[in-house]
Design a protein around this motif. Structure first.
Motif, PDB file in Angstrom:
ATOM      1  N   PRO A   4       0.828  -1.215   0.000  1.00 60.77           N
ATOM      2  CA  PRO A   4       0.000   0.000   0.000  1.00 60.77           C
ATOM      3  C   PRO A   4       0.857   1.257   0.000  1.00 60.77           C
ATOM      4  CG  PRO A   4       0.003  -1.017   2.179  1.00 60.77           C
ATOM      5  CD  PRO A   4       0.683  -1.981   1.257  1.00 60.77           C
ATOM      6  N   VAL A   5       0.298   2.325  -0.559  1.00 62.49           N
ATOM      7  CA  VAL A   5       0.997   3.600  -0.668  1.00 62.49           C
ATOM      8  C   VAL A   5       0.256   4.644   0.163  1.00 62.49           C
ATOM      9  CG1 VAL A   5       1.749   5.443  -2.220  1.00 62.49           C
ATOM     10  CG2 VAL A   5       1.861   3.061  -2.966  1.00 62.49           C
ATOM     11  N   VAL A   6       1.010   5.374   0.984  1.00 62.18           N
ATOM     12  CA  VAL A   6       0.456   6.464   1.777  1.00 62.18           C
ATOM     13  C   VAL A   6       1.074   7.762   1.288  1.00 62.18           C
ATOM     14  CG1 VAL A   6       0.181   7.460   4.070  1.00 62.18           C
ATOM     15  CG2 VAL A   6       0.178   4.969   3.786  1.00 62.18           C
ATOM     16  N   ALA A   7       0.248   8.738   0.946  1.00 64.79           N
ATOM     17  CA  ALA A   7       0.735  10.068   0.558  1.00 64.79           C
ATOM     18  C   ALA A   7       0.620  10.989   1.762  1.00 64.79           C
ATOM     19  CB  ALA A   7      -0.077  10.622  -0.606  1.00 64.79           C
ATOM     20  N   VAL A   8       1.736  11.586   2.152  1.00 63.15           N
ATOM     21  CA  VAL A   8       1.765  12.547   3.248  1.00 63.15           C
ATOM     22  C   VAL A   8       1.986  13.921   2.623  1.00 63.15           C
ATOM     23  CG1 VAL A   8       2.914  13.275   5.360  1.00 63.15           C
ATOM     24  CG2 VAL A   8       2.677  10.833   4.845  1.00 63.15           C
ATOM     25  N   ILE A   9       1.006  14.790   2.736  1.00 60.73           N
ATOM     26  CA  ILE A   9       1.058  16.105   2.102  1.00 60.73           C
ATOM     27  C   ILE A   9       1.561  17.120   3.122  1.00 60.73           C
ATOM     28  CG2 ILE A   9      -0.247  17.898   0.918  1.00 60.73           C
ATOM     29  CD1 ILE A   9      -2.169  15.730  -0.026  1.00 60.73           C
ATOM     30  N   GLY A  10       2.777  17.570   2.920  1.00 60.03           N
ATOM     31  CA  GLY A  10       3.423  18.485   3.846  1.00 60.03           C
ATOM     32  C   GLY A  10       4.631  17.813   4.468  1.00 60.03           C
ATOM     33  N   ALA A  11       5.821  18.398   4.274  1.00 61.44           N
ATOM     34  CA  ALA A  11       7.058  17.757   4.719  1.00 61.44           C
ATOM     35  C   ALA A  11       7.747  18.537   5.813  1.00 61.44           C
ATOM     36  CB  ALA A  11       8.010  17.562   3.532  1.00 61.44           C
ATOM     37  N   GLY A  12       6.962  19.239   6.648  1.00 59.83           N
ATOM     38  CA  GLY A  12       7.530  19.837   7.843  1.00 59.83           C
ATOM     39  C   GLY A  12       7.665  18.795   8.930  1.00 59.83           C
ATOM     40  N   PHE A  13       7.713  19.220  10.189  1.00 62.21           N
ATOM     41  CA  PHE A  13       7.945  18.264  11.274  1.00 62.21           C
ATOM     42  C   PHE A  13       6.857  17.186  11.325  1.00 62.21           C
ATOM     43  CE2 PHE A  13       7.564  16.670  15.570  1.00 62.21           C
ATOM     44  CZ  PHE A  13       8.875  16.355  15.879  1.00 62.21           C
ATOM     45  N   SER A  14       5.583  17.589  11.279  1.00 62.52           N
ATOM     46  CA  SER A  14       4.488  16.616  11.391  1.00 62.52           C
ATOM     47  C   SER A  14       4.529  15.603  10.250  1.00 62.52           C
ATOM     48  CB  SER A  14       3.140  17.336  11.398  1.00 62.52           C
ATOM     49  OG  SER A  14       3.005  18.158  12.528  1.00 62.52           O
ATOM     50  N   GLY A  38       9.509  22.459  -1.784  1.00 61.98           N
ATOM     51  CA  GLY A  38      10.695  21.766  -2.264  1.00 61.98           C
ATOM     52  C   GLY A  38      11.748  21.540  -1.204  1.00 61.98           C
ATOM     53  N   VAL A  39      11.483  21.971   0.035  1.00 60.28           N
ATOM     54  CA  VAL A  39      12.407  21.773   1.159  1.00 60.28           C
ATOM     55  C   VAL A  39      11.779  20.738   2.064  1.00 60.28           C
ATOM     56  CG1 VAL A  39      13.614  22.842   3.088  1.00 60.28           C
ATOM     57  CG2 VAL A  39      13.219  24.142   0.988  1.00 60.28           C
ATOM     58  N   PHE A  40      12.386  19.579   2.175  1.00 63.64           N
ATOM     59  CA  PHE A  40      11.789  18.469   2.898  1.00 63.64           C
ATOM     60  C   PHE A  40      12.362  18.356   4.306  1.00 63.64           C
ATOM     61  CE2 PHE A  40      11.105  17.594  -1.512  1.00 63.64           C
ATOM     62  CZ  PHE A  40       9.865  16.996  -1.568  1.00 63.64           C
ATOM     63  N   GLY A  41      11.469  18.138   5.267  1.00 65.29           N
ATOM     64  CA  GLY A  41      11.888  17.922   6.642  1.00 65.29           C
ATOM     65  C   GLY A  41      12.004  19.181   7.464  1.00 65.29           C
ATOM     66  N   LEU A  42      11.922  20.337   6.834  1.00 66.71           N
ATOM     67  CA  LEU A  42      12.104  21.597   7.548  1.00 66.71           C
ATOM     68  C   LEU A  42      10.888  22.500   7.335  1.00 66.71           C
ATOM     69  CD1 LEU A  42      15.786  22.499   6.600  1.00 66.71           C
ATOM     70  CD2 LEU A  42      14.991  21.249   8.584  1.00 66.71           C
ATOM     71  N   GLY A  43      10.189  22.806   8.412  1.00 68.77           N
ATOM     72  CA  GLY A  43       9.203  23.863   8.338  1.00 68.77           C
ATOM     73  C   GLY A  43       9.920  25.198   8.359  1.00 68.77           C
ATOM     74  N   PRO A  44       9.201  26.298   8.169  1.00 70.02           N
ATOM     75  CA  PRO A  44       9.856  27.614   8.166  1.00 70.02           C
ATOM     76  C   PRO A  44      10.655  27.898   9.432  1.00 70.02           C
ATOM     77  CG  PRO A  44       7.610  27.791   7.350  1.00 70.02           C
ATOM     78  CD  PRO A  44       7.762  26.396   7.878  1.00 70.02           C
ATOM     79  N   ALA A  45      10.176  27.413  10.580  1.00 65.38           N
ATOM     80  CA  ALA A  45      10.853  27.720  11.843  1.00 65.38           C
ATOM     81  C   ALA A  45      12.239  27.091  11.921  1.00 65.38           C
ATOM     82  CB  ALA A  45      10.002  27.241  13.015  1.00 65.38           C
ATOM     83  N   TYR A  46      12.412  25.909  11.308  1.00 60.53           N
ATOM     84  CA  TYR A  46      13.688  25.200  11.421  1.00 60.53           C
ATOM     85  C   TYR A  46      14.593  25.426  10.215  1.00 60.53           C
ATOM     86  CZ  TYR A  46      10.934  22.883  14.997  1.00 60.53           C
ATOM     87  OH  TYR A  46      10.139  22.632  16.085  1.00 60.53           O
ATOM     88  N   ALA A  47      14.090  26.157   9.233  1.00 62.52           N
ATOM     89  CA  ALA A  47      14.908  26.469   8.067  1.00 62.52           C
ATOM     90  C   ALA A  47      15.746  27.724   8.281  1.00 62.52           C
ATOM     91  CB  ALA A  47      14.016  26.642   6.833  1.00 62.52           C
ATOM     92  N   GLY A  95      17.114  21.822  12.686  1.00 67.76           N
ATOM     93  CA  GLY A  95      16.791  21.542  11.293  1.00 67.76           C
ATOM     94  C   GLY A  95      17.764  20.556  10.679  1.00 67.76           C
ATOM     95  N   ARG A  96      19.048  20.657  11.041  1.00 63.27           N
ATOM     96  CA  ARG A  96      20.037  19.693  10.543  1.00 63.27           C
ATOM     97  C   ARG A  96      19.744  18.291  11.075  1.00 63.27           C
ATOM     98  NH1 ARG A  96      25.075  19.762  11.782  1.00 63.27           N
ATOM     99  NH2 ARG A  96      25.010  21.074  13.647  1.00 63.27           N
TER     100      ARG A  96
END
Length: 466
Positions: A4-14, A38-47, A95-96
């Motif tokens: 099965p495939v799960v799509a997670v929309i939004g690549a910030g912390f959550s 286009g920035v994965f894993g980082l919301g604005p706060a951690y970028a 963020g790192r």
């Protein structure tokens, strides 16, 4: 990939933590992580790369995994260089850490290539067989069996009376995270709309000789500071409605530090929130929310010291007032302010204004194309009291017929109607585990393996606010 495939929309912390937990919990699930920036894993706060931007939670409580409390500290110990003040590391260093977790998940020898990153803005989703089709940027699409919305905080609501001529102007910045690059260099008298942690971030990042900030909020409350050490829990149990909790907490502060009291209440926040009726929740939001936020969301001690210095030097002013109009002028911005306790509105001129009022929770007012489409199609409905989207206790969204989608979930601020506390890492990492578990349980139940609005839909769910 046949699983099965799960799509997670939004690549910030959550979104990142939901993804990591899905991969950890199931050897079969593949995840598509979709991010418009286009920035994965980082919301604005951690970028942010500003070394003055510290976390608002101590390093010891910022591990990404609840079952591995020392995970972050162990990783930091292996890094050649990092910075901390009073046990609070920089957001850039955190963020790192998140980027490292993403890199580890992408290693083919770890998860067999089950994670794919998709750059694009999800603009709509539609039923597709037993799952969903996700439209990206209006030009391409992808399909998934389950979708998890993890879009993070919504943009701040525009202030009352905003002059259309200011929209898109460098004199008015609706996104405080763009202020460093977009603020006019000659702007020295800055209006900060709001007096929360976001306001502090903006003031510290933009501070320079000769520049002055005026922060305006209805209550004029500056965020409190963490203590120099962790205060031990009083291990008290809090029960009752908002007014009763407030009275109990106030009495408890006579016997110990207020920070420990607030932390104890926070640990019970989910059960308290779920026990309150809709009128009780409304009273809390109307009368006690500002006081709660002021004590709950605190500054790192080092940041608090800098803010204190700015107040003493009159670089920063905190004002209790309501903005009734924000008008464009040839030489800047004019704000019409209704000061607290003063019946006469007053005009003040500023070089620029930055909206630091914090994210809105009213999805009906959101400009996000996916949320607008979900509401338009009746695939989702706003939660009561402007607290994100309506969802059931498993995190499944409620559609226009008050049915719970079996394969459409949400996490983060969009689910504040369920948890209230749904923005800080210590809470979100727990929610990510729970959502991942719910998704996997859903995928293991073939009889529910389709969206709720198709044939064989799940049973109707009554949304209760208790």
């Amino acid at each position: 990939m046949s699983g099965p495939v799960v799509a997670v929309i939004g690549a910030g912390f959550s979104g990142l933590l939901t993804t990591l937990n899905l991969l950890r919990m199931s050897p079969d699930v593949a995840v598509q992580l979709i991010e418009r920036r286009g920035v994965f894993g980082l919301g604005p706060a951690y970028a942010t790369g500003n070394p003055k931007h510290l976390l608002n939670v101590r390093l010891s409580n910022m591990s990404a995994f609840p079952d591995k409390p020392h995970h972050l500290a162990d990783w930091m110990a292996e890094q050649p260089a990092w910075f901390a003040r009073d046990d609070f590391i920089t957001r850039g260093d955190y963020g790192r850490y998140l980027a490292h977790l993403l890199d580890e998940a992408l290693r083919p020898d770890r998860d067999g290539g089950r994670l794919s990153l998709i750059r694009g803005e999800a603009s709509a989703i539609r039923p597709h067989g037993d799952g969903w089709k996700i439209m990206l940027d209006g030009r391409s699409s992808t399909v998934a069996d389950v979708v998890v919305l993890a879009q993070g905080n919504l943009s701040p609501a525009a202030p009352s009376g905003l002059d259309p001529a200011l929209t898109g102007s460098s004199r008015y910045l609706g996104d405080p995270w763009r202020a460093l690059d977009a603020l006019p260099p000659a702007a020295n008298d800055i209006l900060l709309i709001g007096a929360s942690l976001t306001m502090v971030d903006a003031a510290i990042a933009l501070r320079r000789p000769g520049r002055r900030f005026t922060a305006v909020s209805r209550h004029g409350l500056l965020p409190r500071s963490h203590g120099s050490t962790i205060m031990p829990s009083q291990k008290r149990t809090y029960v009752g409605g908002p007014s009763e909790i407030f009275r109990q907490a106030r009495l408890a502060t006579r016997e110990g530090d207020w920070r420990a009291v607030i932390d104890d209440v926070r640990h019970s926040a989910r059960s308290l929130w779920s026990s309150w009726s809709l009128p009780e929740r409304s009273r809390f939001l109307r009368h006690l929310r500002a006081l709660w936020d002021n004590h709950r969301h605190r500054l790192a001690p080092g940041v608090a010291r800098e803010v204190t210095a700015m107040l003493a030097s009159e670089e920063l002013e905190i004002t209790a007032a309501r903005i009734t109009a924000l008008c464009a002028r040839d030489d800047g911005v004019e704000a019409i302010l209704q000061y607290r306790g003063d019946p006469q509105p007053r005009a003040r001129r500023f070089d620029a204004a930055i909206n630091c009022s914090g994210p809105t929770g009213d999805v009906a007012q959101s400009t996000d194309p996916l949320l607008k489409d979900l509401l338009k199609q009746g695939l989702a409905v706003p939660a009561a009291l402007g607290l994100g989207l309506a969802a059931d206790p498993r995190g499944r969204l409620i559609d226009g017929r008050m049915l719970a989608h079996s394969h459409l979930f949400a996490i983060g601020p969009l689910t504040r109607s369920l948890f209230w506390e749904a923005t800080a890492v210590p809470d979100l990492r727990e929610h990510a585990v729970a959502i991942a578990r719910s998704v996997i349980e859903t995928l293991q139940q073939p009889d529910e393996y389709r969206p709720a609005f198709q044939a064989n839909a799940t049973k109707p769910v009554t949304v209760e606010y208790r």
